[in-house]
Design an enzyme around this catalytic site. Structure first.
Site, PDB file in Angstrom:
ATOM      1  N   CYS A 125       0.817  -1.206   0.000  1.00  0.00           N
ATOM      2  CA  CYS A 125       0.000   0.000   0.000  1.00  0.00           C
ATOM      3  C   CYS A 125       0.863   1.274   0.000  1.00  0.00           C
ATOM      4  O   CYS A 125       1.963   1.281   0.535  1.00  0.00           O
ATOM      5  CB  CYS A 125      -0.934   0.071   1.194  1.00  0.00           C
ATOM      6  SG  CYS A 125      -1.897  -1.414   1.431  1.00  0.00           S
TER       7      CYS A 125
ATOM      8  N   ARG B 127       3.264   0.367  -5.235  1.00  0.00           N
ATOM      9  CA  ARG B 127       3.125  -0.355  -3.964  1.00  0.00           C
ATOM     10  C   ARG B 127       1.816  -1.140  -3.877  1.00  0.00           C
ATOM     11  O   ARG B 127       1.554  -1.827  -2.895  1.00  0.00           O
ATOM     12  CB  ARG B 127       3.176   0.641  -2.803  1.00  0.00           C
ATOM     13  CG  ARG B 127       4.461   1.435  -2.759  1.00  0.00           C
ATOM     14  CD  ARG B 127       4.380   2.515  -1.719  1.00  0.00           C
ATOM     15  NE  ARG B 127       4.550   1.980  -0.393  1.00  0.00           N
ATOM     16  CZ  ARG B 127       5.695   1.896   0.254  1.00  0.00           C
ATOM     17  NH1 ARG B 127       6.799   2.322  -0.312  1.00  0.00           N
ATOM     18  NH2 ARG B 127       5.751   1.402   1.463  1.00  0.00           N
TER      19      ARG B 127
ATOM     20  N   TRP C  91      -2.782  -2.656  -1.682  1.00  0.00           N
ATOM     21  CA  TRP C  91      -2.439  -4.022  -2.066  1.00  0.00           C
ATOM     22  C   TRP C  91      -3.042  -4.896  -0.988  1.00  0.00           C
ATOM     23  O   TRP C  91      -2.681  -4.809   0.189  1.00  0.00           O
ATOM     24  CB  TRP C  91      -0.933  -4.211  -2.130  1.00  0.00           C
ATOM     25  CG  TRP C  91      -0.539  -5.577  -2.602  1.00  0.00           C
ATOM     26  CD1 TRP C  91      -0.508  -6.004  -3.897  1.00  0.00           C
ATOM     27  CD2 TRP C  91      -0.123  -6.689  -1.796  1.00  0.00           C
ATOM     28  NE1 TRP C  91      -0.117  -7.314  -3.951  1.00  0.00           N
ATOM     29  CE2 TRP C  91       0.138  -7.764  -2.680  1.00  0.00           C
ATOM     30  CE3 TRP C  91       0.065  -6.887  -0.441  1.00  0.00           C
ATOM     31  CZ2 TRP C  91       0.560  -9.005  -2.243  1.00  0.00           C
ATOM     32  CZ3 TRP C  91       0.488  -8.124  -0.001  1.00  0.00           C
ATOM     33  CH2 TRP C  91       0.740  -9.174  -0.894  1.00  0.00           C
TER      34      TRP C  91
ATOM     35  N   ASN D  69      -0.756   1.295   6.065  1.00  0.00           N
ATOM     36  CA  ASN D  69       0.128   0.386   5.322  1.00  0.00           C
ATOM     37  C   ASN D  69       0.777  -0.526   6.352  1.00  0.00           C
ATOM     38  O   ASN D  69       1.324  -0.041   7.340  1.00  0.00           O
ATOM     39  CB  ASN D  69       1.176   1.232   4.581  1.00  0.00           C
ATOM     40  CG  ASN D  69       2.338   0.417   4.038  1.00  0.00           C
ATOM     41  OD1 ASN D  69       3.444   0.918   3.924  1.00  0.00           O
ATOM     42  ND2 ASN D  69       2.121  -0.826   3.702  1.00  0.00           N
ATOM     43  N   GLY D  70       0.695  -1.840   6.146  1.00  0.00           N
ATOM     44  CA  GLY D  70       1.291  -2.774   7.107  1.00  0.00           C
ATOM     45  C   GLY D  70       0.290  -3.845   7.476  1.00  0.00           C
ATOM     46  O   GLY D  70      -0.718  -4.035   6.785  1.00  0.00           O
TER      47      GLY D  70
ATOM     48  N   GLU E 274      15.213 -17.432 -12.492  1.00  0.00           N
ATOM     49  CA  GLU E 274      14.756 -16.091 -12.860  1.00  0.00           C
ATOM     50  C   GLU E 274      13.823 -16.159 -14.079  1.00  0.00           C
ATOM     51  O   GLU E 274      12.812 -15.457 -14.145  1.00  0.00           O
ATOM     52  CB  GLU E 274      15.985 -15.201 -13.129  1.00  0.00           C
ATOM     53  CG  GLU E 274      15.714 -13.793 -13.592  1.00  0.00           C
ATOM     54  CD  GLU E 274      14.858 -12.957 -12.632  1.00  0.00           C
ATOM     55  OE1 GLU E 274      14.625 -13.364 -11.489  1.00  0.00           O
ATOM     56  OE2 GLU E 274      14.400 -11.885 -13.065  1.00  0.00           O
TER      57      GLU E 274
ATOM     58  N   LYS F  81       9.978 -14.863 -14.052  1.00  0.00           N
ATOM     59  CA  LYS F  81       9.468 -13.852 -15.001  1.00  0.00           C
ATOM     60  C   LYS F  81       8.240 -14.378 -15.725  1.00  0.00           C
ATOM     61  O   LYS F  81       7.257 -13.678 -15.882  1.00  0.00           O
ATOM     62  CB  LYS F  81      10.542 -13.548 -16.034  1.00  0.00           C
ATOM     63  CG  LYS F  81      11.412 -12.378 -16.089  1.00  0.00           C
ATOM     64  CD  LYS F  81      11.357 -11.173 -15.307  1.00  0.00           C
ATOM     65  CE  LYS F  81      11.079 -11.231 -13.860  1.00  0.00           C
ATOM     66  NZ  LYS F  81      12.064 -10.679 -12.976  1.00  0.00           N
TER      67      LYS F  81
ATOM     68  N   GLU G 170       5.172 -14.704 -13.435  1.00  0.00           N
ATOM     69  CA  GLU G 170       4.756 -13.395 -12.925  1.00  0.00           C
ATOM     70  C   GLU G 170       3.890 -12.617 -13.922  1.00  0.00           C
ATOM     71  O   GLU G 170       2.901 -12.010 -13.539  1.00  0.00           O
ATOM     72  CB  GLU G 170       6.035 -12.614 -12.607  1.00  0.00           C
ATOM     73  CG  GLU G 170       5.843 -11.330 -11.892  1.00  0.00           C
ATOM     74  CD  GLU G 170       7.164 -10.710 -11.464  1.00  0.00           C
ATOM     75  OE1 GLU G 170       8.212 -11.029 -12.072  1.00  0.00           O
ATOM     76  OE2 GLU G 170       7.156  -9.895 -10.532  1.00  0.00           O
TER      77      GLU G 170
ATOM     78  N   HIS H 135      15.237 -36.296 -10.064  1.00  0.00           N
ATOM     79  CA  HIS H 135      14.879 -36.537  -8.664  1.00  0.00           C
ATOM     80  C   HIS H 135      13.426 -36.153  -8.381  1.00  0.00           C
ATOM     81  O   HIS H 135      13.063 -35.941  -7.234  1.00  0.00           O
ATOM     82  CB  HIS H 135      15.826 -35.774  -7.739  1.00  0.00           C
ATOM     83  CG  HIS H 135      17.238 -36.241  -7.870  1.00  0.00           C
ATOM     84  ND1 HIS H 135      17.675 -37.448  -7.364  1.00  0.00           N
ATOM     85  CD2 HIS H 135      18.309 -35.682  -8.505  1.00  0.00           C
ATOM     86  CE1 HIS H 135      18.956 -37.614  -7.669  1.00  0.00           C
ATOM     87  NE2 HIS H 135      19.362 -36.551  -8.364  1.00  0.00           N
TER      88      HIS H 135
ATOM     89  N   LYS I 152       4.954  -3.602  -6.979  1.00  0.00           N
ATOM     90  CA  LYS I 152       6.372  -3.444  -7.279  1.00  0.00           C
ATOM     91  C   LYS I 152       7.220  -3.566  -6.020  1.00  0.00           C
ATOM     92  O   LYS I 152       8.293  -4.152  -6.027  1.00  0.00           O
ATOM     93  CB  LYS I 152       6.593  -2.078  -7.950  1.00  0.00           C
ATOM     94  CG  LYS I 152       8.035  -1.776  -8.336  1.00  0.00           C
ATOM     95  CD  LYS I 152       8.495  -2.653  -9.469  1.00  0.00           C
ATOM     96  CE  LYS I 152       9.956  -2.466  -9.815  1.00  0.00           C
ATOM     97  NZ  LYS I 152      10.497  -3.659 -10.499  1.00  0.00           N
TER      98      LYS I 152
HETATM   99  O1  M6R Z   1      12.851  -4.281  -4.479  1.00  0.00           O
HETATM  100  P1  M6R Z   1      13.405  -5.635  -4.257  1.00  0.00           P
HETATM  101  O2  M6R Z   1      14.515  -5.980  -5.173  1.00  0.00           O
HETATM  102  O3  M6R Z   1      13.790  -5.874  -2.814  1.00  0.00           O
HETATM  103  O4  M6R Z   1      12.213  -6.621  -4.574  1.00  0.00           O
HETATM  104  C1  M6R Z   1      12.326  -7.996  -4.397  1.00  0.00           C
HETATM  105  C2  M6R Z   1      11.210  -8.740  -5.100  1.00  0.00           C
HETATM  106  O5  M6R Z   1       9.972  -8.351  -4.600  1.00  0.00           O
HETATM  107  C3  M6R Z   1      11.220  -8.508  -6.613  1.00  0.00           C
HETATM  108  O6  M6R Z   1      12.449  -8.818  -7.161  1.00  0.00           O
HETATM  109  C4  M6R Z   1      10.128  -9.366  -7.288  1.00  0.00           C
HETATM  110  O7  M6R Z   1      10.434 -10.712  -7.163  1.00  0.00           O
HETATM  111  C5  M6R Z   1       9.990  -8.956  -8.757  1.00  0.00           C
HETATM  112  N1  M6R Z   1       8.635  -8.600  -9.018  1.00  0.00           N
HETATM  113  C6  M6R Z   1      10.371 -10.029  -9.712  1.00  0.00           C
HETATM  114  O8  M6R Z   1      10.251  -9.616 -11.035  1.00  0.00           O
END
Ligand code: M6R
Length: 608
Positions: free
Chosen positions: A2, A27, A75, A99-100, A481, A485, A488, A504, A603
């Site tokens: 948030c 956020r 969020w 927020n929290g 990674e 991606k 996501e 395995h 983000k």
């Molecule tokens: O801002 P940060 O690098 O600490 O964020 C970490 C993760 O939240 C961030 O890398 C997230 O996994 C991305 N959305 C991946 O694309």
């Protein structure tokens, strides 16, 4: 997560609130809302599901005005994203944004229900509003009310509160979630981060844990949790307003993928000499500190964690330093053994990720030699808390899917690994690594030419439900990674595996509908990866190999080879991740998902 923004001004603050909120949408973007105190000292609340632009449309239709207001972009943590769960939450004379996470919200709620308070949302935040109303009945003054309400809250919070009897004040409080107060001549602002403030003012006070403040136009009174006044001079930010555009690209993610070459060129210019790395790139006197390091503990989340896994391969290959890489949400709660002369490294694009911040705070009270952070956002919480910091210079990353931050982290980590190798007397490797990094911009030019191949491949992936990415050595984190991606932004289930682990368990998933991507830079692990991929082919899996090794296929072999440009051993992860980013992007284009703001995500992850 948030985002919170608030303003008190001599003019109507609606426009300020929308502007501020738009900059905080990274956020969370499940819903948006604001509350104003009108000239009749009444609270006017306007909320909507969806994004800040929807709230803006509602405001255009509304005649409400106010010189004091608070706003929120959500969020969802407690309660689905809908109107009734949108902030602000109101109770009697109060309106609040939060927020929290309030950990004891259920307990507080049942006691408030017994007192007759009616709840209209499923959020943990609404208890705060009712708690304030309940406390104001017992306390004579506002400060006493706020202190006794805060005292009952367990968990993390950044709060902004308005109270209709004090139409010229915003009350803010923080514990474990960031909140900054920006001060200008004619107005005072509160915001979750500095970006939302810089276009308004450079002067700001970050609230520390367990602090609160009563904010009025041009004035801030800070208190500790006992209600004692604290005085702290404002800081002056060096940041400038970095409003970014897509510069002709269709999405921020696409723009950010294509920016990577220029970012790397800038790092080369700013951090490298002809054969060596420039002195102290990790902060004043960092070279001397790094010389004494015997162990490294990396802590990060998501993509940043994947970057740290690659650094582990580099550091242990280049030096006799022992290295661990750990997910921050695990590190923060477990018992850690810290050998002497250990360096703690937090990696974070945003510098505001809650788990990484908590881990860093834990590290600060532990026996580390030094705390280093690698961040993209200057003046972020993580940077502020670190002894040494490296700024990634990647420019603002807007897309939730991290791309340019990842390669910028990798460059920083390759430089760190190289500097650490000096203590093992491996100076000779430094010139080779500098040479390889220097070669990157040209190699990336060639790599970006694979975009059409990735479009074709994306077409073949778009209707799949599951995908595997495999790699060995430093290509294993690239497989992780790539999978992160793809899932996501395209919502296709994807997993990254160390290729040797396939047999395995995950091999059981492979059938004729399962695309399996092998990442195979030409190195000493090629034969092993090829054997693992044969195991996939024997189960009719669809195999795609990314390699710069010359390969001949047998007749009838349906394997697709994607020819990668030749590149040095150390820079291979930076090269091989590019087609993975492009592949996810194009699958998401085919699937028509919201690429820059994928569902359920934000983000910056500012809750644990
Ligand atoms: O801002 P940060 O690098 O600490 O964020 C970490 C993760 O939240 C961030 O890398 C997230 O996994 C991305 N959305 C991946 O694309």
């Amino acid at each position: 997560m948030c985002g919170i923004f608030g303003a008190i001004s001599s003019e109507d603050v609606k426009k300020d609130l929308i502007e501020g909120l738009s900059k905080l949408e990274y956020r969370g973007y499940d819903s948006a809302g604001l509350s104003l105190i009108t000239s009749a000292s009444k609270i006017k609340r306007i909320r909507c599901t969806g994004k800040v632009k929807e709230l803006k449309k509602l405001l255009l239709k509304s005649k409400s005005k106010g010189k004091c207001g608070i706003a929120h972009t959500r969020w969802a943590t407690h309660g689905i994203p809908n109107l009734k769960n949108s902030h602000p939450h109101n109770s009697g004379p109060f309106s609040i944004v939060h927020n929290g996470i309030i950990e004891n919200s259920e307990e507080l709620k049942s006691s408030l229900l017994k007192k007759g308070y009616k709840f209209t949302s499923d959020t943990d935040s609404e208890v705060i509003a009712h708690l304030l109303t309940s406390c104001i009945k017992k306390n004579k003054d506002l400060l006493g009310t706020i202190l006794s309400a805060l005292d009952k809250l367990k968990g993390s919070f950044a709060l902004a509160i308005i109270y209709d009897k004090y139409p010229d004040n915003i009350i803010v409080a923080s514990n474990g979630s960031p909140l900054l107060i920006g001060i200008s001549k004619n107005a005072t602002y509160v915001a979750s981060d500095i970006h939302a403030l810089v276009s308004k003012t450079k002067k700001y006070i970050p609230l520390e844990d367990n602090e609160l403040a009563i904010v009025s136009r041009g004035n801030v009174i800070l208190y500790n949790k006992k209600g004692r006044k604290i005085s702290r001079p404002p800081l002056v930010t060096k940041q400038i307003d970095k409003t970014t555009s897509k510069r002709g690209f269709k999405h921020y993610m696409q723009k950010e993928i294509f920016e990577q070459k220029d970012i790397i060129s800038r790092v080369i210019k700013d951090r490298l000499g002809t054969k060596t790395i420039l002195p102290n790139i990790f902060g004043p006197k960092s070279d001397v500190m790094l010389k004494s390091i015997k162990h490294v503990h990396f802590v990060a989340c998501g993509t940043s964690y994947n970057a740290s896994l690659i650094a582990k391969y580099w550091i242990e290959e280049l030096s006799d330093i022992m290295c661990t890489a750990e997910i921050a949400s695990e590190y923060r709660y477990r018992t850690i053994n810290i050998p002497s002369d250990t360096l703690f490294v937090a990696i974070s694009q945003s510098g505001e990720t809650a788990d990484t911040i908590y881990s860093l705070k834990k590290a600060k009270t532990s026996n580390y030699k030094a705390i280093l952070s690698i961040c993209n956002v200057p003046e972020s919480t993580i940077t502020r808390l670190s002894d040494y910091s490296y700024l990634m210079q990647a420019g603002v990353e807007i897309s939730v899917a991290s791309t340019k931050a990842f390669t910028s982290q990798l460059i920083a980590l390759l430089l760190l690994s190289t500097i650490l190798s000096r203590s093992s007397g491996k100076y000779s490797i430094e010139a080779e690594i500098v040479k390889q990094i220097n070669s990157l911009p040209k190699i990336l030019d060639k790599t970006f030419k694979l975009e059409n191949d990735m479009k074709t491949m994306a077409k073949q992936f778009k209707n799949k439900h599951h995908t595997l990415f495999l790699g060995r050595g430093a290509s294993y984190p690239i497989a992780l990674e790539a999978a992160l991606k793809l899932k996501e932004i395209s919502y296709i289930h994807a997993e990254g595996y160390a290729a040797g682990e396939l047999k395995h368990g995950p091999l059981a998933l492979v059938d004729k509908d399962m695309p399996v991507v092998g990442l195979m830079p030409d190195n000493n692990l090629v034969n092993q990866v090829l054997s693992n991929l044969s195991e996939v082919k024997a189960r009719h899996g669809l195999v795609y190999i990314f390699t710069n090794k010359k390969m001949k296929l047998k007749r009838n072999d349906k394997t697709k080879i994607i020819k990668m440009p030749a590149c040095g051993h150390y820079i291979a992860p930076l090269v091989y991740v590019i087609p993975m980013q492009l592949l996810s992007y194009h699958v998401a284009i085919f699937k028509k998902t919201n690429i820059d703001q994928p569902r359920n995500l934000a983000k910056s992850v500012t809750v644990e």
